[in-house]
Every structure is written in C-alpha cells, then in structure tokens.
Design a protein around this motif. Structure first.
Motif, PDB file in Angstrom:
ATOM      1  N   TRP A   7       0.752  -1.317  -0.116  1.00  0.00           N
ATOM      2  CA  TRP A   7       0.086   0.241  -0.110  1.00  0.00           C
ATOM      3  C   TRP A   7       0.859   1.127  -0.304  1.00  0.00           C
ATOM      4  O   TRP A   7       0.498   2.302   0.298  1.00  0.00           O
ATOM      5  CB  TRP A   7      -0.927  -0.195   1.296  1.00  0.00           C
ATOM      6  N   THR A   8       2.178   1.206  -0.182  1.00  0.00           N
ATOM      7  CA  THR A   8       2.958   2.334  -0.338  1.00  0.00           C
ATOM      8  C   THR A   8       3.134   2.959  -1.638  1.00  0.00           C
ATOM      9  O   THR A   8       3.231   4.235  -1.719  1.00  0.00           O
ATOM     10  CB  THR A   8       4.264   1.747  -0.014  1.00  0.00           C
ATOM     11  N   ASN A   9       3.095   2.344  -2.827  1.00  0.00           N
ATOM     12  CA  ASN A   9       3.562   2.769  -4.000  1.00  0.00           C
ATOM     13  C   ASN A   9       2.258   3.531  -4.766  1.00  0.00           C
ATOM     14  O   ASN A   9       1.132   3.040  -4.744  1.00  0.00           O
ATOM     15  CB  ASN A   9       4.045   1.893  -5.071  1.00  0.00           C
ATOM     16  N   LEU A  10       2.494   4.809  -4.932  1.00  0.00           N
ATOM     17  CA  LEU A  10       1.097   5.519  -5.575  1.00  0.00           C
ATOM     18  C   LEU A  10       1.542   5.759  -7.349  1.00  0.00           C
ATOM     19  O   LEU A  10       0.531   5.483  -7.923  1.00  0.00           O
ATOM     20  CB  LEU A  10       1.369   6.954  -5.191  1.00  0.00           C
ATOM     21  N   HIS A  11       2.743   5.978  -7.749  1.00  0.00           N
ATOM     22  CA  HIS A  11       2.891   6.353  -9.134  1.00  0.00           C
ATOM     23  C   HIS A  11       3.779   5.483  -9.997  1.00  0.00           C
ATOM     24  O   HIS A  11       4.335   5.817 -11.140  1.00  0.00           O
ATOM     25  CB  HIS A  11       3.316   7.954  -9.026  1.00  0.00           C
TER      26      HIS A  11
ATOM     27  N   THR B 127       5.744   9.139   0.674  1.00  0.00           N
ATOM     28  CA  THR B 127       6.930   9.328  -0.215  1.00  0.00           C
ATOM     29  C   THR B 127       6.675   8.692  -1.449  1.00  0.00           C
ATOM     30  O   THR B 127       7.466   8.269  -2.123  1.00  0.00           O
ATOM     31  CB  THR B 127       7.970   8.770   0.686  1.00  0.00           C
ATOM     32  N   GLY B 128       5.287   8.487  -1.732  1.00  0.00           N
ATOM     33  CA  GLY B 128       5.079   7.534  -3.147  1.00  0.00           C
ATOM     34  C   GLY B 128       5.604   6.367  -3.068  1.00  0.00           C
ATOM     35  O   GLY B 128       5.680   5.738  -3.938  1.00  0.00           O
ATOM     36  N   GLY B 129       5.990   5.654  -1.906  1.00  0.00           N
ATOM     37  CA  GLY B 129       6.322   4.260  -1.772  1.00  0.00           C
ATOM     38  C   GLY B 129       7.955   4.267  -1.950  1.00  0.00           C
ATOM     39  O   GLY B 129       8.168   3.189  -2.272  1.00  0.00           O
ATOM     40  N   THR B 130       8.523   5.405  -1.670  1.00  0.00           N
ATOM     41  CA  THR B 130      10.078   5.393  -1.881  1.00  0.00           C
ATOM     42  C   THR B 130      10.872   5.322  -0.715  1.00  0.00           C
ATOM     43  O   THR B 130      11.810   4.551  -0.798  1.00  0.00           O
ATOM     44  CB  THR B 130      10.459   6.628  -2.615  1.00  0.00           C
ATOM     45  N   LEU B 131      10.783   5.966   0.186  1.00  0.00           N
ATOM     46  CA  LEU B 131      11.437   5.888   1.461  1.00  0.00           C
ATOM     47  C   LEU B 131      10.522   5.923   2.544  1.00  0.00           C
ATOM     48  O   LEU B 131       9.471   6.277   2.731  1.00  0.00           O
ATOM     49  CB  LEU B 131      12.212   7.150   1.549  1.00  0.00           C
ATOM     50  N   ALA B 132      10.884   5.216   3.737  1.00  0.00           N
ATOM     51  CA  ALA B 132      10.345   5.238   5.069  1.00  0.00           C
ATOM     52  C   ALA B 132      10.073   6.597   5.721  1.00  0.00           C
ATOM     53  O   ALA B 132      11.301   7.101   5.616  1.00  0.00           O
ATOM     54  CB  ALA B 132      10.875   4.055   5.908  1.00  0.00           C
TER      55      ALA B 132
ATOM     56  N   ALA C 137       8.791  12.820  -0.671  1.00  0.00           N
ATOM     57  CA  ALA C 137       7.615  12.977  -0.452  1.00  0.00           C
ATOM     58  C   ALA C 137       7.065  14.545  -1.159  1.00  0.00           C
ATOM     59  O   ALA C 137       6.108  14.449  -1.710  1.00  0.00           O
ATOM     60  CB  ALA C 137       7.230  13.620   1.243  1.00  0.00           C
ATOM     61  N   LEU C 138       7.818  15.248  -1.506  1.00  0.00           N
ATOM     62  CA  LEU C 138       7.625  16.585  -1.905  1.00  0.00           C
ATOM     63  C   LEU C 138       7.227  16.178  -3.493  1.00  0.00           C
ATOM     64  O   LEU C 138       6.494  16.711  -4.304  1.00  0.00           O
ATOM     65  CB  LEU C 138       8.819  17.642  -1.824  1.00  0.00           C
ATOM     66  N   ALA C 139       8.215  15.318  -4.027  1.00  0.00           N
ATOM     67  CA  ALA C 139       7.993  14.876  -5.648  1.00  0.00           C
ATOM     68  C   ALA C 139       6.903  14.224  -5.762  1.00  0.00           C
ATOM     69  O   ALA C 139       6.146  14.319  -6.684  1.00  0.00           O
ATOM     70  CB  ALA C 139       9.317  14.034  -6.031  1.00  0.00           C
ATOM     71  N   SER C 140       6.621  13.113  -4.920  1.00  0.00           N
ATOM     72  CA  SER C 140       5.457  12.555  -4.809  1.00  0.00           C
ATOM     73  C   SER C 140       4.339  13.271  -4.717  1.00  0.00           C
ATOM     74  O   SER C 140       3.072  13.157  -5.644  1.00  0.00           O
ATOM     75  CB  SER C 140       5.308  11.322  -3.827  1.00  0.00           C
ATOM     76  N   LEU C 141       4.198  14.213  -3.954  1.00  0.00           N
ATOM     77  CA  LEU C 141       2.925  15.175  -3.555  1.00  0.00           C
ATOM     78  C   LEU C 141       2.710  16.067  -4.995  1.00  0.00           C
ATOM     79  O   LEU C 141       1.607  16.107  -5.470  1.00  0.00           O
ATOM     80  CB  LEU C 141       3.277  16.121  -2.492  1.00  0.00           C
TER      81      LEU C 141
END
Ligand SMILES: Cc1ncc(COP(=O)(O)O)c(C=O)c1O
Length: 440
Positions: free
Chosen positions: A52-56, A270-275, A314-318
């Motif tokens: 459930w972490t990855n968005l993009h 973080t779009g599923g990238t980092l904890a 997180a900023l990039a994913s947002l």
C-alpha cells in the motif's frame, strides 16, 4: 553457487513469515511502473502497491531525480535545534492541503511511529492540562494501527498481537459502524463517553484496511467525532493507508463534516520510495505543550526524524499526486473497480464485494467463516503468483490496491485473477469438522 533466495534464507528473517514453512522469497531486481521484475526475468504486476505504499509506479523518474538531487545536497541532519528546506516545504504544503484545523507537523519514521506520536500527543495534552486521569483510548474492534506497542494496544486483539496481549495497555473497543449497525455503535460510543477517563478515539477513516477493507460511511464517522468532541475527547484519524488519494479525495478525512484533531500519515507519503511517518495536530494540542517548563515538551524523536531525502521524495510524490493526471488515473481505476464490482457481486462463491476509490475487496465464500488463516489464503496467493500478479489475501478476502499508474489492461489482468479465484472457491472443500481437524 547458492541463489540470492538461498543466501537470503541463510541470513534473513522476514516479516509476517513462518520462516520454517514459507517458500523461498522471490528475488526482485528492478521495478518499472506497476511491475516488479525478478532475477530470472519474470515480471510481476504489483496489485497491492507493495504493501500500500506505491502511488505512481516503481522507480519513478521524477521522484528518483529529486531524491538524487537531495542526496547530493544534504543527506541528513539532526532535527533538534536544526531544520532544512525540504522539511519546511513539505510541512507548509501539507498543512495547506489538510483539513483547516491542522496546524503543526511532527515527523517520524513509519506508520506505527506516526500512531505512537499521535497517542503520546493525546495523552500528554491531558497531562499538561492537569488531567492525567484521561488516558483511555477508544478504538474499533477490528482495527490495525501498527506493530509497535502503543499501536498494537489500540489495534484488534487478534492474531497479530496475541503473544503480547498481557503487556498491551487497556483500551475500549467499539464495533465498526458498517451499514445497518450505525445506531448500535452510537449507543456503544455514548455509553463509553460518559466515563471521565477517555482521552481519545483513534480510527482508520472510512476503510479498515487490515480488517479486510471493511467500509463505513463519512456521515456516521462525522457524527461519532461530533459526540467525542462534545465530551472533550480527542479524535485521531489514522490515514496511513487512506492518505494521498487512495479512497478518492486526497485524504479520506476530506469527506467528513467534523474534523479530526490529530492525523497520522506514512505509506503513500513518499510515493512508496522511502520510509517516513508524519503526525499532524490542531493548534490547541500544540499549544498545550508550550510552557516555560521543559517537562511539558514532547520528548519523542528518532535519529532519522525529518530525513531530508525522504522529505524530498514526499515533495516529489505530492507534486505528482496533485496533478490533474493523477486525479484522472484514480477516477479511472475507481470506475473500473465499480464495473467489476457489479459484474462479480452475487455470483456463487462470492460473499461480499466492497470498493472505495482505488481499493477493491472481494470476500470469497469458502463455506466456512472469514479468517486470516483461511486455507484458501495460500491457494489464492499461489494462484496470483502463477499468473504473475502480486496479491496478499487477508484470509478469504482478496483486495486490489494498485499503483495509480496501473493501466486498464493491467487492471483487467488483476480482475482475471479474481475471477479465477472464484472458480477455485467453487471447487474448494470446506475444512473438516473440528475434532477431525485437531487430529491432522
Ligand atoms: C492504518 C494503518 N496504520 C498504521 C500502519 C502501520 O504502518 P507501518 O507498517 O509503516 O508501521 C498500517 C500498516 O499497514 C496501517 O494500515
């Protein structure tokens, strides 16, 4: 020469895994959009966004670029006495998007710690106000809020927490107000709210994920929050799973007419990238910690609090999540789920179908109860893998929670697996009666 899986098996201990009986883990060497690529070249469609972490999509170029730039600029700095641009920018951007009462951001490392921080904020809020007797939390009987001790205490007393039950602090459980049970649950809540020791009510808004994607409506949750507020009880929305567009809007709490006091985020952050975890709160909670007395400060922090690289991710994913394209992707997935729901609901072998936003859950009917340890679970898991799809059934409940970039064609692959699972259920022999089973 041992394979990577064999080397793993010799030195590693995996989560939620009975290491004695589990098959060797699948070595993944690359991620590409909604796909995970194994060492032997097999491609697996990630139907659950890697927990459930990855968005993009995996290894997303935009996020990778921003992470790389940040790594070359400032990889980390302690967050007591120091700050940095990505932490401030992320907090500013999030507060502008969250319900208006949210005023402060506190960083941590994952969903469980975001919940720990929320619980500690609520308890110390009352402590600092001279009401230390207020220390009981209300929670949903089937909830899941993480694996650290506080998070376990406010979670279901189920299979995940059984060995630790004697050590978990006492809480009061209420039922989930699913359709038709609203009045009953309000009565349970009212009875508990007469007690003078209640500090907070913690909930997964609109969807209880680990419980099997159990849904309830914003109207009843808003009413519950209103009643809590009337009694001065703090309301904590755990948006660790629902946040960042999973249920449709950017946050599930956007659908409420009464706002939570504290909110928890992680996973899609973080779009599923980092904890990374994050807890936000309303101004009165923050203000309860302001004093000339150092003992009134929040004594909580982690070495990697507000890690700049995670903030940059997180900023990039947002940025991606807020783009029109992402809204359209989520709407497209929601519409496809709705159509599949209509197709499969009511068919033999199906007990229930639920969907909200990009989440779809099918509860199969194996002729026995719903259980995390349902024998169907392993058969379902293997069936999906054989079709090169990654799913993690919760017993006889199988859910889809795909990255937003998942195409219609890829969704069709996921639905095909769910259809095939129904056929498997129809051939399934229910478990033997209990005495026979015990002799196995
Ligand atoms: C609603 C909710 N809260 C908290 C957590 C815990 O998050 P983490 O696994 O990052 O500790 C989860 C994880 O699944 C979750 O679904």
């Amino acid at each position: 020469m041992p394979t990577l899986s064999e080397r793993d098996h010799a030195v590693l201990w995996h989560p939620y895994t009975q290491m004695q009986t589990a098959p060797l883990p699948i070595p993944i060497v690359k991620g590409e959009g909604s796909w995970l690529v194994a060492e032997d070249g097999t491609r697996y469609l990630d139907g659950i966004s890697s927990w459930w972490t990855n968005l993009h999509g995996h290894a997303h170029l935009h996020i990778a670029r921003r992470v790389s730039e940040q790594l070359h600029t400032l990889e980390h700095v302690l967050f007591a006495g120091f700050t940095h641009p990505p932490a401030v920018e992320l907090a500013e951007q999030l507060l502008a998007l969250l319900p208006r009462n949210q005023a402060r951001v506190f960083y941590s490392d994952n969903g469980s710690t975001a919940v720990e921080v929320a619980l500690k904020m609520a308890l110390q809020y009352f402590h600092n106000h001279g009401q230390p007797e207020r220390r009981t939390f209300l929670c949903f009987r089937d909830s899941y809020h993480g694996d650290t001790f506080g998070a376990m205490a406010v979670s279901s007393r189920g299979v995940f927490t059984a060995p630790f039950w004697p050590l978990l602090f006492a809480v009061e459980f209420i039922d989930v107000p699913v359709l038709g049970r609203e009045a009953e649950v309000l009565a349970q809540l009212d009875a508990l709210l007469t007690r003078p020791d209640v500090a907070g009510f913690i909930f997964e808004p609109l969807v209880l994920g680990t419980a099997g994607m159990v849904l309830y409506e914003p109207e009843i949750l808003s009413e519950m929050l209103r009643r809590c507020h009337h009694r001065g009880v703090l309301c904590i929305a755990d948006e660790v799973m629902t946040g960042f567009g999973r249920t449709g809007p950017l946050f599930a709490s956007e659908e409420l007419t009464e706002q939570p006091d504290i909110m928890c985020f992680s996973k899609g952050l973080t779009g599923g990238t980092l904890a990374m975890g994050l807890t936000t709160c309303a101004a009165p909670i923050y203000e309860a910690f302001l004093s000339q007395d150092k003992m009134k400060a929040l004594f909580h922090g982690h070495s990697y609090t507000a890690n700049p690289v995670a903030c940059a991710a997180a900023l990039a994913s947002l940025e991606l999540t807020r783009a029109d394209e992402c809204t359209e992707q989520r709407q497209r997935i929601a519409a496809a789920h709705a159509a599949f729901h209509r197709e499969i609901a009511g068919q033999p072998g199906i007990r229930a179908v639920r969907h909200r936003g990009t989440i779809l859950a099918v509860e199969y009917d194996p002729g026995e109860g719903t259980s995390y340890f349902s024998r169907l679970r392993d058969a379902f898991y293997q069936l999906a893998l054989d079709k090169q799809v990654v799913l993690r059934p919760l017993g006889n409940v199988v859910y889809l929670l795909p990255p937003y970039c998942t195409t219609n064609q890829e969704l069709e692959l996921l639905y095909a697996v769910l259809r095939r699972m129904r056929e498997l259920v129809l051939d399934f022999t229910p478990a033997p009666t209990l005495p026979e089973f015990l002799h196995d």
